[in-house]
Design a protein around this motif. Structure first.
Motif, PDB file in Angstrom:
ATOM      1  N   SER A  86       7.107  -2.050  -1.153  1.00  0.00           N
ATOM      2  CA  SER A  86       5.750  -2.462  -1.502  1.00  0.00           C
ATOM      3  C   SER A  86       5.540  -2.345  -3.007  1.00  0.00           C
ATOM      4  CB  SER A  86       4.716  -1.556  -0.808  1.00  0.00           C
ATOM      5  OG  SER A  86       4.826  -1.610   0.583  1.00  0.00           O
ATOM      6  N   ARG A 136       6.175   0.359   8.364  1.00  0.00           N
ATOM      7  CA  ARG A 136       5.026  -0.181   7.639  1.00  0.00           C
ATOM      8  C   ARG A 136       4.299  -1.166   8.540  1.00  0.00           C
ATOM      9  NH1 ARG A 136       2.790   0.840   2.386  1.00  0.00           N
ATOM     10  NH2 ARG A 136       1.447  -0.907   1.886  1.00  0.00           N
ATOM     11  N   ARG A 153       7.172  -7.351   7.650  1.00  0.00           N
ATOM     12  CA  ARG A 153       6.848  -6.071   6.997  1.00  0.00           C
ATOM     13  C   ARG A 153       7.979  -5.572   6.091  1.00  0.00           C
ATOM     14  NH1 ARG A 153       9.474  -1.608   9.296  1.00  0.00           N
ATOM     15  NH2 ARG A 153      10.374  -1.906  11.383  1.00  0.00           N
ATOM     16  N   GLN A 154       7.650  -4.532   5.286  1.00  0.00           N
ATOM     17  CA  GLN A 154       8.650  -3.866   4.458  1.00  0.00           C
ATOM     18  C   GLN A 154       9.628  -3.099   5.351  1.00  0.00           C
ATOM     19  OE1 GLN A 154       5.321  -3.626   3.810  1.00  0.00           O
ATOM     20  NE2 GLN A 154       5.207  -4.891   1.971  1.00  0.00           N
ATOM     21  N   GLN A 214       8.070   5.081  -1.266  1.00  0.00           N
ATOM     22  CA  GLN A 214       9.048   4.499  -0.354  1.00  0.00           C
ATOM     23  C   GLN A 214      10.467   4.656  -0.886  1.00  0.00           C
ATOM     24  OE1 GLN A 214       7.561   0.514   0.030  1.00  0.00           O
ATOM     25  NE2 GLN A 214       5.793   1.126   1.267  1.00  0.00           N
ATOM     26  N   CYS A 221       0.041  -7.041   5.564  1.00  0.00           N
ATOM     27  CA  CYS A 221      -0.427  -6.200   4.466  1.00  0.00           C
ATOM     28  C   CYS A 221      -1.946  -6.153   4.467  1.00  0.00           C
ATOM     29  CB  CYS A 221       0.070  -6.739   3.128  1.00  0.00           C
ATOM     30  SG  CYS A 221       1.865  -6.685   2.938  1.00  0.00           S
TER      31      CYS A 221
END
Length: 343
Positions: free
Chosen positions: A120, A327, A150-151, A203, A331
């Protein structure tokens, strides 16, 4: 974009990457694309262009992304979901807007985007969302809706290749006390203002512990930075990997393993900033160094992409290692805001 809260059927996957030049004539136009609107002096662009010329004006990233696309097509074709896979870049051919037009022509109505960045931040995530929106706007009302996956910094398909690479690097350095070998985990530096508005550093530190804590729990380790590109008056994340190597050499450290945990493939910022610059610094100060490979097209990484697709297509349970968990997607509105650029 759709809200991404259901497991509705998608009809395509698009791999979205940074892009890179594929010959000497491409280098300056590519760099102008990357820096457009940022007021970067021509002299700085020419300096960076020389780095690409060391490799014939070709960045490895397009070939590596193409290999990932091919591997993902084979993976989805064999084990599903059986979706067509497209590829679009931010800064070079195939441009994302052209890919979006191709998808619209092929009748794609709803697609998933896999971005070749695990973390992110504005440049690693939010900017890609903006790129997707701009590409859709360029195509018009026929453009497919696109949801970004997603991440995945803590997915085992991303972490396990780094673990194996670290084991191999330590073994190659020889049988010695692991506590005497220093581990430097590297990622692209960011302006402090951008880093403060995201979970980027959090992260990365999590990924570092997931790799080192599993393989070499007693080895000293730290997160360092590379590839700074901003003006000197703007504070960025530090220390730089080269500065840290010089400092470590004064403390008696003579072996270092570099783990480029911020990257998914061995592209220009790995082969130049680490394999060329950092390796030269290590030789200069008398440190023996090994560099761990990135996941690239490791089968576990390719399967990870399929897992992430299945999360959205069929509601598969998200998989993640460590305390931070998976995650959430999509977002949150307003996360990782764009930095304020000097006027």
């Amino acid at each position: 974009m759709t809200d991404g809260t259901d497991a509705a059927r998608y009809d395509a996957v698009v791999v979205v990457s940074f892009g890179g030049p594929e010959g000497p004539d491409d280098v300056m136009p590519f760099l102008e694309n990357v820096t457009r609107g940022r007021g970067v002096p021509r002299e700085r662009l020419e300096e960076v262009a020389e780095q690409y010329m060391l490799f014939g004006g070709v960045s490895p990233i397009n070939a590596q992304t193409g290999a990932l696309v091919d591997a993902l097509r084979a993976e989805l074709g064999a084990d599903g979901p059986d979706l067509p896979v497209y590829w679009g870049n931010r800064n070079w051919r195939p441009y994302l807007a052209d890919t979006m037009a191709e998808m619209a022509h092929d009748g794609v109505r709803r697609a998933l985007a896999f971005v070749t960045s695990a973390y992110s931040s504005y440049s690693a995530c939010r900017q890609y969302l903006e790129d997707i929106d701009a590409a859709r706007a360029a195509v018009g009302p026929e453009a497919p809706s696109v949801d970004k996956i997603r991440q995945y910094w803590n997915h085992p398909g991303f972490v396990d290749p780094f673990r194996d690479g670290l084991r191999a690097a330590l073994a190659d350095l020889g049988d010695r006390d692991a506590r005497r070998t220093h581990l430097l985990f590297t990622a692209h530096s960011l302006p402090l203002s951008m880093a403060a508005s995201s979970d980027y550093e959090l992260q990365l530190r999590d990924a570092m512990e997931l790799v080192a804590g599993h393989v070499a729990p007693d080895a000293p380790r730290e997160l360092v930075w590379q590839s700074r590109s901003g003006p000197p008056q703007v504070p960025w994340l530090e220390p730089d990997v080269n500065d840290r190597l010089r400092t470590l050499s004064t403390t008696g450290v003579d072996q270092v393993v570099i783990v480029p945990v911020g990257f998914t493939s061995d592209h220009q910022e790995v082969v130049f900033d680490l394999d060329t610059q950092a390796a030269a610094t290590a030789r200069e100060v008398g440190i023996e160094v090994r560099r761990v490979p990135t996941p690239g097209v490791d089968p576990r990484f390719v399967r990870m992409v399929r897992d992430l697709v299945e999360e959205r297509c069929v509601g598969a349970t998200p998989v993640a290692l460590g305390p931070l968990g998976p995650r959430s997607a999509p977002c949150a509105a307003g996360c990782c805001p764009a930095p304020t650029r000097p006027g």
